[in-house]
Motif scaffolding. Structure first.
Motif, short mmCIF file in Angstrom:
data_model
loop_
_atom_site.label_atom_id
_atom_site.label_comp_id
_atom_site.label_asym_id
_atom_site.label_seq_id
_atom_site.Cartn_x
_atom_site.Cartn_y
_atom_site.Cartn_z
N PRO A 51 0.83 -1.21 0.00
CA PRO A 51 0.00 0.00 0.00
C PRO A 51 0.86 1.26 0.00
O PRO A 51 1.80 1.38 0.79
CB PRO A 51 -0.81 -0.13 1.30
N GLY A 52 0.58 2.16 -0.93
CA GLY A 52 1.32 3.41 -1.02
C GLY A 52 2.65 3.31 -1.74
O GLY A 52 3.41 4.27 -1.78
N ARG A 86 -6.75 3.45 -7.36
CA ARG A 86 -6.52 4.29 -6.17
C ARG A 86 -6.80 3.50 -4.90
O ARG A 86 -6.02 3.50 -3.95
CB ARG A 86 -7.40 5.54 -6.21
N LYS A 87 -7.93 2.78 -4.90
CA LYS A 87 -8.28 1.98 -3.72
C LYS A 87 -7.20 0.95 -3.44
O LYS A 87 -6.77 0.75 -2.30
CB LYS A 87 -9.61 1.27 -3.94
N PHE A 144 -4.09 0.97 -4.32
CA PHE A 144 -2.84 1.64 -3.94
C PHE A 144 -2.92 2.10 -2.48
O PHE A 144 -1.97 1.96 -1.72
CB PHE A 144 -2.61 2.83 -4.86
N GLN A 145 -4.07 2.63 -2.09
CA GLN A 145 -4.19 3.21 -0.75
C GLN A 145 -4.34 2.16 0.35
O GLN A 145 -3.71 2.24 1.38
CB GLN A 145 -5.39 4.16 -0.70
N ARG A 146 -5.23 1.19 0.10
CA ARG A 146 -5.59 0.30 1.21
C ARG A 146 -5.50 -1.17 0.84
O ARG A 146 -5.86 -2.04 1.64
CB ARG A 146 -7.01 0.63 1.68
N MET A 150 -0.58 8.09 -8.94
CA MET A 150 -1.22 7.50 -7.76
C MET A 150 -1.27 8.50 -6.61
O MET A 150 -2.24 8.53 -5.85
CB MET A 150 -0.48 6.22 -7.33
N ARG A 151 -0.23 9.32 -6.50
CA ARG A 151 -0.26 10.36 -5.46
C ARG A 151 -1.42 11.32 -5.72
O ARG A 151 -2.17 11.66 -4.81
CB ARG A 151 1.07 11.14 -5.46
N SER A 201 -4.75 9.72 -4.98
CA SER A 201 -4.92 9.58 -3.54
C SER A 201 -5.28 10.92 -2.90
O SER A 201 -5.96 10.97 -1.87
CB SER A 201 -3.64 9.05 -2.90
N SER A 235 -7.13 13.09 -4.33
CA SER A 235 -8.34 13.54 -5.03
C SER A 235 -8.05 14.65 -6.04
O SER A 235 -8.88 15.52 -6.28
CB SER A 235 -9.41 14.01 -4.03
#
Ligand SMILES: [Zn+2]
Length: 364
Positions: A34-35, A66-67, A69-71, A348-349, A352, A354
């Protein structure tokens, strides 16, 4: 296959075809944790029997990415290849593969049902256990090898007039078609689209093909609200995060609510705003284990239909492809910018944070 295309065919017989300029190594994104996404050098895969190697011209990075990548995402293992919306040209065809020619523009999706299991027998293709298990990821790369079962069912010629960026929207569009196909349209007079990201804005554009009902929207961001109006939703209410629902929307009720936020608040807003006998399409998936308390009195005595909407079947893909081929969809506003593969971490940044709703990656 009447479209003109340039090709560099090394051989084209029973053994398959391969472009004569196919490199040994390529740049490819790996979702490490993640991230954390990295662009690495990896071997260019060679297609096996029935497989097709695609030279990626455009891959889309949007909400699902995004989802993940983030979580993390239950359907996107880490560490692993990343990206699932793509279009490009044929770089090689394995022995006994589909009737494509090296250099031919193509479009496709990243899954296909097995056509043999009990769910497929019931024509519930999106519920086929093989759909997610045997999918292909790795569209954020210079080349992507499409497994035989997907190449056979869900890989198509792409007319030269259809850009790779637009063609890469085939997957989300197929999901939207699948949702719309589940609705009972009789007596639907008022529709509310909840959430105005890429999916909500695709719903807005496809709705007139299914209904002449009044179409309305609720979203958070001014630019997307303007787009929703351009795509025929009227009125469209601004519902900023953490603020009360506007009084005018609070009073309204709809025959159908299309939930596209992937947030519990969005599910609740959609449920709260349907009339007795109404339908709620729950399109935006929530994190695994999420519980959602429902007013059981309304659910029972008002006969509200809650409909889960997940993925798509082959018929949905064909309809989505037809919509793309016909033109008439306004797709450029749904892609914020075209970036290089090396810029994927920056994309991705931005997602993340928005900043934008969807980016095209051109691996070049
Ligand atoms: Zn199946």
């Amino acid at each position: 296959m009447n479209e003109p295309y340039s090709s560099s065919i090394a051989f084209a017989d029973q053994r398959g075809q391969v472009a004569d300029d196919l490199p040994q190594l390529m740049r490819s994104a790996v979702l490490v944790a993640p991230g954390h996404v990295e662009i690495r050098d990896v071997p260019v895969p060679r297609p096996g029997p029935g497989e097709v190697l695609v030279r990626i011209e455009a891959a889309l990075a949007g909400g699902t990415d995004r989802k993940a990548f983030q979580r993390g995402h239950p359907q996107i293992p880490m560490p692993g290849p990343f990206g699932h919306r793509y279009a490009g040209v044929v770089a090689a065809v394995g022995e006994g593969g589909p009737d494509f020619v090296v250099g031919q523009p193509i479009m496709g999706v990243h899954t296909a049902p097995c056509l043999r299991c009990s769910m497929c027998a019931k024509e519930r293709w999106s519920l086929c256990p093989h759909v997610m298990r045997d999918k292909v990821l790795g569209a954020f790369a210079q080349f992507l090898r499409i497994p035989a079962h997907i190449a056979r069912l869900n890989l198509f010629p792409r007319p030269a007039r259809l850009s790779a960026v637009h063609a890469a929207l085939l997957e989300p569009l197929a999901c939207v078609v699948h949702g719309l196909e589940q609705i009972v349209w009789r007596h639907v007079e008022r529709v509310l689209v909840v959430g105005l990201g890429v999916i909500g804005l695709l719903f807005a554009q496809l709705l007139p093909r299914y209904t002449s009902a009044m179409r309305c929207g609720a979203g958070r961001r001014k630019r997307r609200i303007e787009l929703a109006r351009r795509f025929g939703l009227d009125p469209v209410w601004e519902v900023p995060a953490g603020e009360p629902i506007p009084a005018d929307l609070r009073r309204r009720r709809f025959d159908l609510a299309l939930e596209c936020t992937g947030k519990v608040e969005g599910w609740q807003l959609a449920f709260d705003h349907v009339l007795p006998g109404g339908q709620v399409l729950l399109f935006g998936g929530l994190p695994k284990g999420t519980q959602w308390p429902v007013d059981c009195t309304r659910l029972h005595y008002e006969e509200i239909r809650l409909i889960g909407g997940f993925h798509f079947g082959p018929q949905d893909v064909l309809k989505a492809r037809q919509a793309l081929l016909e033109g008439g969809l306004d797709l450029d506003p749904l892609v914020d910018a075209c970036m290089s593969l090396e810029e994927l971490p920056e994309v991705m940044r931005r997602l993340s944070a928005s900043e934008g709703m969807q980016y095209a990656i051109a691996p070049g």
